[in-house]
Scaffold this motif. Structure first.
Motif, short mmCIF file in Angstrom:
data_model
loop_
_atom_site.label_atom_id
_atom_site.label_comp_id
_atom_site.label_asym_id
_atom_site.label_seq_id
_atom_site.Cartn_x
_atom_site.Cartn_y
_atom_site.Cartn_z
N ALA A 250 1.60 8.06 -7.02
CA ALA A 250 1.32 7.21 -5.77
C ALA A 250 1.77 7.83 -4.59
CB ALA A 250 1.59 5.89 -6.00
N GLY A 251 2.93 8.94 -4.74
CA GLY A 251 3.68 9.31 -3.65
C GLY A 251 4.80 8.37 -3.06
N ALA A 252 5.65 8.80 -2.07
CA ALA A 252 6.77 7.95 -1.93
C ALA A 252 6.23 6.80 -0.89
CB ALA A 252 7.75 8.84 -0.97
N PRO A 253 6.90 5.73 -0.95
CA PRO A 253 6.50 4.52 0.25
C PRO A 253 6.41 5.18 1.41
CG PRO A 253 8.70 4.32 -0.80
CD PRO A 253 8.24 5.43 -1.51
N VAL A 254 5.71 4.56 2.35
CA VAL A 254 5.59 4.77 3.90
C VAL A 254 5.76 3.43 4.50
CG1 VAL A 254 3.94 5.44 5.48
CG2 VAL A 254 3.27 6.05 3.06
N ALA A 255 6.74 3.97 5.43
CA ALA A 255 7.41 2.75 6.42
C ALA A 255 6.40 2.31 7.38
CB ALA A 255 8.33 3.38 7.09
N LYS A 256 6.34 0.93 7.65
CA LYS A 256 5.38 0.44 8.65
C LYS A 256 5.88 0.76 10.01
CE LYS A 256 3.35 -4.11 10.29
NZ LYS A 256 2.06 -3.46 10.10
N ALA A 257 4.81 1.03 10.91
CA ALA A 257 5.15 1.36 12.30
C ALA A 257 5.82 0.24 12.90
CB ALA A 257 3.99 2.17 12.80
N LEU A 258 6.83 0.42 13.64
CA LEU A 258 7.42 -0.87 14.41
C LEU A 258 7.31 -0.40 15.81
CD1 LEU A 258 10.44 -1.60 12.08
CD2 LEU A 258 8.24 -2.63 12.12
#
Length: 459
Positions: A250-258
Motif C-alpha cells: 500500500a505504500g507509506a501513509p500520505v499526510a493530508k494537506a493543511l
C-alpha cells in the motif's frame, strides 16, 4: 517560395467543395468498394488486481501503442529530510536499471522507433512510452525496468546535478512558475507546500539511498495504475500480474494537506508585477470543483484567439474600466485530491499594481453578489465542455485523462457523464464558489517591483 503553401497541403475540404455533381459516397468507376467489416468501437476497460494495481486500456486500433505508468509519488510525498527527491527522480528515469544500462535503454528505444518521457506534478509521477504496436512487448519490458527495477548508482546520480541546476534556472526565468510555487508554499503548512523543484540547499545532496527509499515507499502497486492505448487489456494484465508484482504493498501513509493562508513577496527590479491571490478551492472530482471550473471561465481563463487579447473576459473588462488601461488578468484554478486553490492572477506595471489587483478582486465579488447572468453561465459551461472534449482528441491527453481517473477512483467516467456533471452546475453553484473565494482566508504571492503592490490583508 516559402510564403506559398504546397498543393499537397491544401485542405481536403477544398476538393470536397468543388465536387457538387454527385455524392461523395459513390465509388469511383473501376474501383471496387472494400468488403472489410469495420472494426467495432471499444470502451475503456478497467481492472483492479488483488495487489491493488489498477489496469486500464482502450483498444483504438491505432498502429502505434502508448503505455503509461501513473504513480502517486509527486512532490507532496516528500519529507523534510528528502526535499527535492521527486525532481531528481524525474531526471533519473534514463539511468541504469537492473534489466538494462542507460546506454541499452537509449539504443533500445531508438531501435523501436519509440520514445520515453517522464512528467510529474505535486501528486503524481507519470512514465509514458510510445512505439509501433508490433514492438509492444519490448516497450513494456523497458517501461517496467524504468519504473520497477531502478538501481540509482551513486556516480550516475551525482552526474544529474548539472541537469537539476539547469531545470531550476529555466524555471526561475519564468515569473509565472515562481509565483505559483510561492503561492503553494504560502498556502499550505505541509504536503502541497513542497516545490516541484529541488531546493538550493538540497542540490547535490539527494543521494541514491534517498531515491531508493522514496521509490520503496511510494512506487507500490497500491499507488500505481498501468494504462494503455492501442493495447489489448489481457496483455497489460499479464504485465501487471507478473513484472510489476514485485512492488506489492500500500505504500507509506500520505499526510493530508493543511491550508493556512499567508503571503510571500519576491522583491526585484522587474518592471512588471506578477500577483496571484487565492483562497481554498474545490477537491478534484467534486461538484464544488466543477463549479469553480465554470467560475474560472466566467471570469476569464485566457485569450481564445492566438496572440489576441482577452477582451471578452470579465476580469479584463473590469480592470480596463477601473484603470482605463488594458492589463493581463486570468482566473487561477488548481484542484488536488484533498484541497484546491482558486484565485486571480494579474500582470501589471508596478505603478498600477494596486489598482489592477483590487479591480480583479472586485469582479469576483460582483459574481458573489449574483451579478452573473444565465448567458454567462451557459457560455462558460460551453467553454469547459469544448476544452474537455477537444483534449480527448489527442492520444497524449486522453492517456493522461484515463490515468488520472483510474488512479484516483479505480474507475473511468465516460465523457457523457463528465458533460452531464458540467451541465448540472447552476448559477447558484457558481455564486457560492465566488463567495467562498471572497469570504475565505486569502493567500498571496507576488514578484516584481512591489512598492505599490498591496499586502494580502489590504485587498
Amino acid at each position: 517560395m516559402r510564403g506559398i503553401r504546397s498543393l499537397n497541403h491544401l485542405p481536403k475540404r477544398c476538393y470536397a467543395a468543388a465536387r457538387r455533381s454527385e455524392a461523395l459516397t459513390v465509388p469511383l468507376a473501376g474501383i471496387k468498394p472494400s468488403s472489410a467489416t469495420p472494426l467495432p468501437p471499444q470502451n475503456v476497460q478497467v481492472s483492479k488486481l488483488p495487489n491493488g494495481l489498477v489496469v486500464a486500456s482502450l483498444e483504438n486500433y491505432s498502429p502505434t501503442a502508448s503505455v503509461g505508468v501513473f504513480v502517486r509519488a509527486g512532490s507532496r510525498h516528500e519529507t523534510v529530510e528528502n526535499q527535492g527527491v521527486s525532481h531528481v527522480l524525474r531526471l533519473a528515469a534514463n539511468l541504469t536499471s537492473k534489466g538494462a544500462s542507460a546506454f541499452k535503454l537509449c539504443r533500445g528505444m531508438e531501435a523501436l522507433g519509440g520514445s520515453l518521457s517522464v512528467t510529474s506534478s505535486r501528486e503524481t509521477m507519470v512514465y509514458t512510452a510510445d512505439c509501433l504496436r508490433d514492438n509492444l512487448g519490448t516497450l513494456l519490458e523497458h517501461l517496467v525496468n524504468v519504473t520497477a527495477a531502478q538501481e540509482f548508482r551513486p556516480w550516475e546520480v551525482s552526474d544529474l546535478t548539472p541537469r537539476v541546476k539547469i531545470d531550476k534556472a529555466l524555471a526561475q526565468q519564468c515569473p509565472q512558475i515562481g509565483v505559483i510555487e510561492k503561492l503553494h508554499e504560502a498556502a499550505y503548512k505541509n504536503a502541497l507546500s513542497n516545490s516541484l523543484y529541488c531546493p538550493d540547499y538540497m542540490v547535490d545532496h539527494v543521494s541514491s539511498d534517498m531515491l531508493q527509499s522514496f521509490v520503496k515507499d511510494n512506487f507500490t502497486t497500491g499507488r500505481m495504475a498501468l494504462v494503455g492505448l492501442g493495447v489489448d487489456h489481457s496483455v497489460l494484465r499479464q504485465v501487471a500480474e507478473g513484472l510489476l508484482s514485485e512492488r506489492s504493498g500500500a505504500g507509506a501513509p500520505v499526510a493530508k494537506a493543511l491550508y493556512r493562508g499567508g503571503e510571500l513577496r519576491v522583491q526585484n527590479n522587474e518592471a512588471l508585477v506578477h500577483a496571484l491571490i487565492a483562497s481554498e478551492g474545490g477537491v478534484t472530482g467534486s461538484a464544488e470543483a466543477n463549479a469553480f471550473t465554470v467560475l474560472q471561465r466566467v471570469l476569464g481563463a485566457g485569450p481564445h484567439v492566438k496572440r489576441g487579447s482577452n477582451i471578452t473576459s470579465k476580469l479584463s473588462q473590469g480592470i480596463a474600466k477601473a484603470t482605463a488601461q488594458p492589463f493581463d488578468a486570468t482566473a487561477f484554478n488548481a484542484s488536488y485530491s484533498d484541497s484546491g486553490l482558486f484565485g486571480v492572477y494579474t500582470i501589471s506595471q508596478a505603478d498600477s499594481a494596486g489598482e489592477v489587483i483590487k479591480a480583479a478582486i472586485a469582479q469576483v465579488s460582483g459574481v458573489a453578489e449574483g451579478t452573473v447572468s444565465e448567458a454567462d453561465i451557459t457560455r462558460a459551461k460551453n467553454q469547459v465542455k469544448a476544452d474537455y472534449l477537444m483534449s480527448l482528441e489527442s492520444s497524449e491527453t486522453l492517456l493522461e485523462e484515463i490515468g488520472a481517473q483510474v488512479l484516483a477512483t479505480a474507475a473511468y467516467q465516460l465523457p457523457d457523464s463528465v458533460l452531464q456533471a458540467i451541465d448540472a452546475v447552476t448559477q447558484d453553484d457558481v455564486v457560492k464558489a465566488a463567495k467562498k473565494f471572497v469570504d475565505g482566508k486569502k493567500t498571496m504571492a507576488s514578484s516584481g517591483h512591489l512598492t505599490n503592490t498591496p499586502f494580502v490583508d489590504e485587498v
